[in-house]
Scaffold this motif. Structure first.
Motif, mmCIF file in Angstrom:
data_model
loop_
_atom_site.group_PDB
_atom_site.id
_atom_site.type_symbol
_atom_site.label_atom_id
_atom_site.label_comp_id
_atom_site.label_asym_id
_atom_site.label_seq_id
_atom_site.Cartn_x
_atom_site.Cartn_y
_atom_site.Cartn_z
ATOM 1 N N ASN A 40 -106.179 9.473 -32.945
ATOM 2 C CA ASN A 40 -106.628 10.040 -31.656
ATOM 3 C C ASN A 40 -107.469 11.307 -31.836
ATOM 4 O OD1 ASN A 40 -106.856 10.117 -28.833
ATOM 5 N ND2 ASN A 40 -105.109 11.487 -28.639
ATOM 6 N N PRO A 41 -108.638 11.229 -32.555
ATOM 7 C CA PRO A 41 -109.210 10.025 -33.144
ATOM 8 C C PRO A 41 -108.692 9.760 -34.564
ATOM 9 C CG PRO A 41 -110.742 11.826 -33.380
ATOM 10 C CD PRO A 41 -109.590 12.367 -32.594
ATOM 11 N N ILE A 44 -105.117 2.971 -41.857
ATOM 12 C CA ILE A 44 -103.670 2.948 -41.645
ATOM 13 C C ILE A 44 -103.271 2.093 -40.457
ATOM 14 C CG2 ILE A 44 -103.197 5.157 -42.758
ATOM 15 C CD1 ILE A 44 -103.184 6.448 -39.989
ATOM 16 N N ASP A 45 -104.222 1.677 -39.626
ATOM 17 C CA ASP A 45 -103.910 0.882 -38.446
ATOM 18 C C ASP A 45 -104.398 -0.556 -38.524
ATOM 19 O OD1 ASP A 45 -102.580 2.924 -37.132
ATOM 20 O OD2 ASP A 45 -104.417 3.728 -36.248
ATOM 21 N N GLY A 46 -104.909 -0.975 -39.669
ATOM 22 C CA GLY A 46 -105.367 -2.358 -39.771
ATOM 23 C C GLY A 46 -106.488 -2.511 -40.774
ATOM 24 N N ASP A 47 -107.128 -3.687 -40.737
ATOM 25 C CA ASP A 47 -108.149 -4.020 -41.730
ATOM 26 C C ASP A 47 -109.579 -3.855 -41.238
ATOM 27 O OD1 ASP A 47 -106.287 -4.671 -43.668
ATOM 28 O OD2 ASP A 47 -106.117 -6.733 -42.973
ATOM 29 N N ARG A 48 -109.758 -3.588 -39.948
ATOM 30 C CA ARG A 48 -111.122 -3.462 -39.416
ATOM 31 C C ARG A 48 -111.162 -2.252 -38.493
ATOM 32 N NH1 ARG A 48 -114.325 -7.680 -40.508
ATOM 33 N NH2 ARG A 48 -115.767 -7.132 -38.853
ATOM 34 N N CYS A 49 -111.376 -1.102 -39.094
ATOM 35 C CA CYS A 49 -111.383 0.169 -38.374
ATOM 36 C C CYS A 49 -112.724 0.865 -38.577
ATOM 37 C CB CYS A 49 -110.277 1.087 -38.885
ATOM 38 S SG CYS A 49 -108.617 0.386 -38.897
ATOM 39 N N THR A 50 -113.118 1.640 -37.589
ATOM 40 C CA THR A 50 -114.285 2.503 -37.707
ATOM 41 C C THR A 50 -113.811 3.936 -37.560
ATOM 42 O OG1 THR A 50 -115.820 0.834 -36.868
ATOM 43 C CG2 THR A 50 -116.510 3.140 -36.733
ATOM 44 N N PHE A 51 -114.094 4.773 -38.544
ATOM 45 C CA PHE A 51 -113.554 6.131 -38.549
ATOM 46 C C PHE A 51 -114.414 7.021 -39.433
ATOM 47 C CE2 PHE A 51 -111.588 3.609 -41.846
ATOM 48 C CZ PHE A 51 -111.641 4.421 -42.966
ATOM 49 N N TYR A 52 -114.253 8.333 -39.230
ATOM 50 C CA TYR A 52 -114.902 9.325 -40.091
ATOM 51 C C TYR A 52 -113.943 9.765 -41.189
ATOM 52 C CZ TYR A 52 -118.920 9.962 -36.985
ATOM 53 O OH TYR A 52 -120.061 9.765 -36.251
ATOM 54 N N GLN A 53 -114.535 10.155 -42.323
ATOM 55 C CA GLN A 53 -113.826 10.833 -43.397
ATOM 56 C C GLN A 53 -114.302 12.283 -43.442
ATOM 57 O OE1 GLN A 53 -115.411 8.060 -46.317
ATOM 58 N NE2 GLN A 53 -113.325 7.509 -46.919
ATOM 59 N N PHE A 54 -113.375 13.246 -43.464
ATOM 60 C CA PHE A 54 -113.694 14.661 -43.616
ATOM 61 C C PHE A 54 -113.338 15.075 -45.041
ATOM 62 C CE2 PHE A 54 -112.708 15.707 -38.855
ATOM 63 C CZ PHE A 54 -113.755 14.895 -38.472
ATOM 64 N N TRP A 55 -114.218 15.904 -45.635
ATOM 65 C CA TRP A 55 -114.038 16.323 -47.016
ATOM 66 C C TRP A 55 -114.185 17.833 -47.152
ATOM 67 C CZ3 TRP A 55 -113.489 12.485 -50.876
ATOM 68 C CH2 TRP A 55 -113.785 11.169 -50.468
ATOM 69 N N SER A 56 -113.287 18.458 -47.919
ATOM 70 C CA SER A 56 -113.510 19.778 -48.507
ATOM 71 C C SER A 56 -113.427 19.576 -50.012
ATOM 72 C CB SER A 56 -112.446 20.780 -48.058
ATOM 73 O OG SER A 56 -112.650 21.228 -46.738
ATOM 74 N N LEU A 111 -110.273 16.969 -36.102
ATOM 75 C CA LEU A 111 -109.202 16.052 -36.462
ATOM 76 C C LEU A 111 -108.522 15.495 -35.225
ATOM 77 C CD1 LEU A 111 -107.527 18.070 -39.364
ATOM 78 C CD2 LEU A 111 -108.731 15.889 -39.605
ATOM 79 N N GLY A 112 -107.772 14.403 -35.414
ATOM 80 C CA GLY A 112 -107.029 13.824 -34.313
ATOM 81 C C GLY A 112 -105.816 14.657 -33.943
ATOM 82 N N SER A 113 -105.274 14.384 -32.772
ATOM 83 C CA SER A 113 -104.118 15.135 -32.272
ATOM 84 C C SER A 113 -102.798 14.611 -32.821
ATOM 85 C CB SER A 113 -104.089 15.084 -30.741
ATOM 86 O OG SER A 113 -104.012 13.739 -30.287
ATOM 87 N N ASN A 114 -102.797 13.413 -33.393
ATOM 88 C CA ASN A 114 -101.577 12.782 -33.886
ATOM 89 C C ASN A 114 -101.682 12.634 -35.406
ATOM 90 O OD1 ASN A 114 -99.336 11.272 -34.425
ATOM 91 N ND2 ASN A 114 -99.887 9.536 -33.123
#
Length: 337
Positions: A126-127, A172-184, A211-214
């Protein structure tokens, strides 16, 4: 070489049917479960995908093929090794629920001239966000394949801030997700130190990376991709740099669960602590579960691993857990405070 900055960690959830059935039988019968003293579990070597708790710490281990293994050791320590037969693996110890905690770690990390990371690693929803605070790496710098958003200086070093995106990929929620990766990504490599997590979270937010709230899990992870290497890492919460805190004496602390009232969407558990009047009890909630209520103890957290401490009402307390379809009892550990 494959760009690992744009490649997700492929997380698989393991469903242990036998464990579910046993937990249901125990709950129905009101059987009491006694938790062993914390920090007393034997070493455990993992060669297949698993998550859980060990000596008071959450762990995660995943690989897609080959000869990678991780051995869970005392307290927050784990060791790992892998070779080139492994396409991708990741594992480590930490916490079932991420937060703005200060994380310290120490040990040895042997990446060689290979594609591998040592990083504080976690997920939010979330997100949905996958994030890394990379402390050390081998031949491939993850900043090579991501969009740069500046730097943050903290904990004696400077980190490059980056973002990449994954489309229709495992998460973590399945096999077909769209999401960002954050890096330091730390410019000065190290294998021991302290990570002030809040400083990275805040730097990302200032760069527009929210970042997400959860929060899901947060671990000090070793990762290898088409490579070979090893690590021996100990992680703990709080400052302290390169020296782990002394092991607390477990004494005779025991926490015993017994069934309370069950409702249509939640259930009560009673917890009885014996052996000491100064204790910390950790309850590891399962997927989908959350804490609704508690009594007779000071309880912190609502999902993942929640902790309870005395609040002057004795050594017996209770919790109400929202099941969300998961009626398994939580794991429980107890240690003397």
């Amino acid at each position: 070489m494959t760009d690992t900055a744009t490649r997700p960690i492929r997380v698989r959830r393991m469903r242990l049917i036998l464990g579910t059935l046993c937990a249901a039988v125990l709950a129905a019968a009101g059987t009491m479960i006694a938790a062993p003293s914390a920090y007393a579990e034997a070493d455990r070597t993992l060669t297949s995908n698993a998550t859980g708790t060990h000596n008071g710490y959450f762990f995660s281990f995943w690989k897609d093929s080959g000869n990678a293994s991780m051995t869970l050791r005392a307290d927050g320590r784990y060791s790992s090794s892998w070779n080139n037969s492994t396409n991708n693996w990741v594992g480590g110890k930490g916490w079932a629920t991420g937060s703005r905690r200060t994380v310290s770690y120490s040990g040895t990390y042997n990446p060689g001239n290979n594609n591998t990371y040592l990083a504080l690693y976690g997920w939010t929803r979330n997100p949905l966000i996958e994030y890394y605070v990379v402390e050390n790496f081998g031949s491939y710098n993850p900043s090579s394949g991501a969009t740069r958003f500046g730097t943050v200086t903290t904990d004696g070093g400077t980190y490059d801030i980056l973002r990449s995106q994954r489309v229709n990929q495992p998460c973590i929620d399945g096999d077909r997700c769209t999401f960002y990766q954050f890096w330091s990504v730390r410019q000065q490599k190290r294998s021991s130190g302290t990570i002030t997590t809040a400083n990275h979270f805040d730097a990302w937010a200032r760069a527009g990376l929210q970042l997400g709230s959860n929060h899901s899990y947060q671990i000090m992870a070793t990762e290898g991709y088409q490579s070979s290497g090893s690590s021996d890492i100990t992680v703990w919460e709080g400052g302290g740099g390169t020296t782990p805190p002394p092991n607390p004496q477990p004494g005779n602390c025991t926490a015993t669960l017994s069934a309370g009232q069950t409702f249509g969407d939640r259930f009560n558990l009673n917890v009885a602590v014996s052996g000491t009047n100064n204790w910390t009890v950790a309850l590891g909630l399962g997927g989908g579960q959350s804490l609704q209520n508690s009594w007779n103890a000071a309880v912190s957290g609502t999902t993942g691993t929640i902790t309870a401490r005395p609040n002057g009402n004795g050594n017996n307390f209770g919790v109400t857990i929202m099941a969300n379809g998961n009626w398994n009892w939580p794991t429980v550990t107890c240690r003397s405070s």
